[in-house]
Design an enzyme around this catalytic site. Sequence first.
Site, short mmCIF file in Angstrom:
data_model
loop_
_atom_site.label_atom_id
_atom_site.label_comp_id
_atom_site.label_asym_id
_atom_site.label_seq_id
_atom_site.Cartn_x
_atom_site.Cartn_y
_atom_site.Cartn_z
N HIS A 84 0.86 -1.19 0.00
CA HIS A 84 0.00 0.00 0.00
C HIS A 84 0.89 1.23 0.00
O HIS A 84 1.94 1.24 0.63
CB HIS A 84 -0.89 0.01 1.24
CG HIS A 84 -1.98 1.03 1.18
ND1 HIS A 84 -3.21 0.76 0.65
CD2 HIS A 84 -2.01 2.32 1.56
CE1 HIS A 84 -3.97 1.85 0.70
NE2 HIS A 84 -3.26 2.82 1.26
N ASP A 163 -14.24 3.35 6.76
CA ASP A 163 -13.19 4.14 6.12
C ASP A 163 -13.75 4.92 4.94
O ASP A 163 -13.37 6.07 4.71
CB ASP A 163 -12.03 3.26 5.67
CG ASP A 163 -10.92 4.12 5.08
OD1 ASP A 163 -10.39 4.99 5.82
OD2 ASP A 163 -10.60 3.97 3.89
N ARG A 170 -13.24 13.30 5.80
CA ARG A 170 -11.93 13.92 6.05
C ARG A 170 -11.49 14.75 4.85
O ARG A 170 -10.91 15.82 4.99
CB ARG A 170 -10.89 12.85 6.36
CG ARG A 170 -11.04 12.25 7.75
CD ARG A 170 -10.24 10.96 7.86
NE ARG A 170 -8.82 11.16 7.63
CZ ARG A 170 -8.01 10.24 7.11
NH1 ARG A 170 -8.47 9.04 6.79
NH2 ARG A 170 -6.74 10.50 6.93
N SER A 185 -6.81 4.33 8.85
CA SER A 185 -7.49 4.19 7.55
C SER A 185 -6.79 3.12 6.71
O SER A 185 -7.44 2.22 6.15
CB SER A 185 -7.45 5.55 6.83
OG SER A 185 -7.73 5.41 5.47
N LYS A 189 -7.94 -1.33 6.43
CA LYS A 189 -8.21 -1.96 5.12
C LYS A 189 -7.27 -3.13 4.86
O LYS A 189 -7.67 -4.17 4.35
CB LYS A 189 -8.08 -0.92 3.99
CG LYS A 189 -9.22 0.07 3.98
CD LYS A 189 -9.03 1.13 2.91
CE LYS A 189 -7.98 2.14 3.25
NZ LYS A 189 -7.99 3.39 2.53
N1 URA Z 1 -4.50 6.52 2.07
C1 URA Z 1 -5.51 5.93 2.75
O1 URA Z 1 -5.95 4.83 2.40
N2 URA Z 1 -6.02 6.57 3.82
C2 URA Z 1 -5.57 7.77 4.25
O2 URA Z 1 -6.07 8.27 5.23
C3 URA Z 1 -4.51 8.37 3.52
C4 URA Z 1 -3.99 7.73 2.44
#
Ligand code: URA
Length: 432
Positions: A84, A163, A170, A185, A189
């Site tokens: 990620h 999220d 956000r 966040s 995931k």
């Molecule tokens: N990427 C994400 O998945 N969440 C965030 O809060 C920032 C970047």
Amino acid sequence: MIHPAELIQRKRDGEELAAEELSELVLGYVAGDVPDYQMAAFLMAVYFRGLSPAETFALNEAMIRSGETVDLGSAIGRKVVDKHSTGGVGDKTTLAVGPIVAACGVPFGKMSGRGLGHTGGTLDKLESIPGIRIELGLDEFLAQVRDVGIAIIGQTADLVPADKLLYGLRDVTATVDNVSLIASSIMSKKIAGGADAIVLDVKVGDGAFMKTREDARALAEAMLELGRRAGREVVCVLTDMDQPLGSAVGNALEVREAVDTLRGEGPPDFTELVLASCTHLLALSDLGLEEHAARERAEQAVADGSAVATYRRWIAAQGGDPDEAVLPTAPVTRQVVVEREGFVHAIGAVEVGLAALHLGAGRRTKEDSIDHAVGVRCLAKRGDRVVTGQAVAEIHARDEEAAERAAADVLAAYTFAEQPPPERSIVLETIS
Ligand code: URA
């Protein structure tokens, strides 16, 4: 029963909240019992006061519990690795890393996101490929990872719905760039998505959410801690986002660059990041490779053509046409020419990202549609010597007017100097 207004007030005043309170707040928000305006106020209180490690963990747990979880390892029968990125300009790393890792025999099943603001998302890039399907059901996704070795799809609506809601809120309340909120966040995931081992690319610099190494380190440590508590192996690489990654910024342009990189013909900084990420993923995998052997294995997959062959099989399996000739192209191409000599000192990543966004490569609101053909190619990168009349960048636009504006914006993003800036590697630091 919690009283949201009381929790907002206590967080505003710097108090630490109990795990149950945070959990009820988040689950109440997802259920529609806590309105957006109270959640927005709470997020702003968190933005200014921060969350303790215990609160961050409680938030992460509540977010995971807001939806379904997947046990990828059991479903595939192998240790599954995932990556990620915290988001950057020109970041098409997943498109190159996935096929290389899969070509090396390690299953790569990933749920990706879309871009917003000046950063692009993997799904938007993938959607420039005619015919591609990114909304596979869970069974189809798992079958493809098993049979083809790789699948990349959109996150299902049932995975961490908290999220989706929180991120959307956000994004429009200036509360994205907080370490605890970003960490929970991302990690909610990744943990709900079921990977056993995760490589996290934490972007640092002008074009990233984390502007300084210290902030990036704090984010990396927070994510490592959440991974540790969930029993996942995590490696964080802090990488340079002070200039766009590679050359291409814009969806189809980035797909082409990722395929070039799979053939061993990619830009040096992007190639290095891809190989470094693959090295960590292969070393974490069940192949049991040392880092040095993992790097050699990744390089071999590029050199022997198996990486690009895996890319073609993967795209075809998801209904896409892997032929690069079918990728959309913009009707207008314009060179950005410099009228001086010197060295490229810096390239503002945000400015280039915004120029691509204004061309139509990104969304200003969630409802905007994307023009997959348009974007920017940065032909000269930091440290390159340039001469008068040289093209430092190339604009791919829908019409002349858009091209002209983007050319001016991209030229303004470049700064030049008499001497080259100190050399800097794309991978700044690795934390595990
Ligand atoms: N990427 C994400 O998945 N969440 C965030 O809060 C920032 C970047």
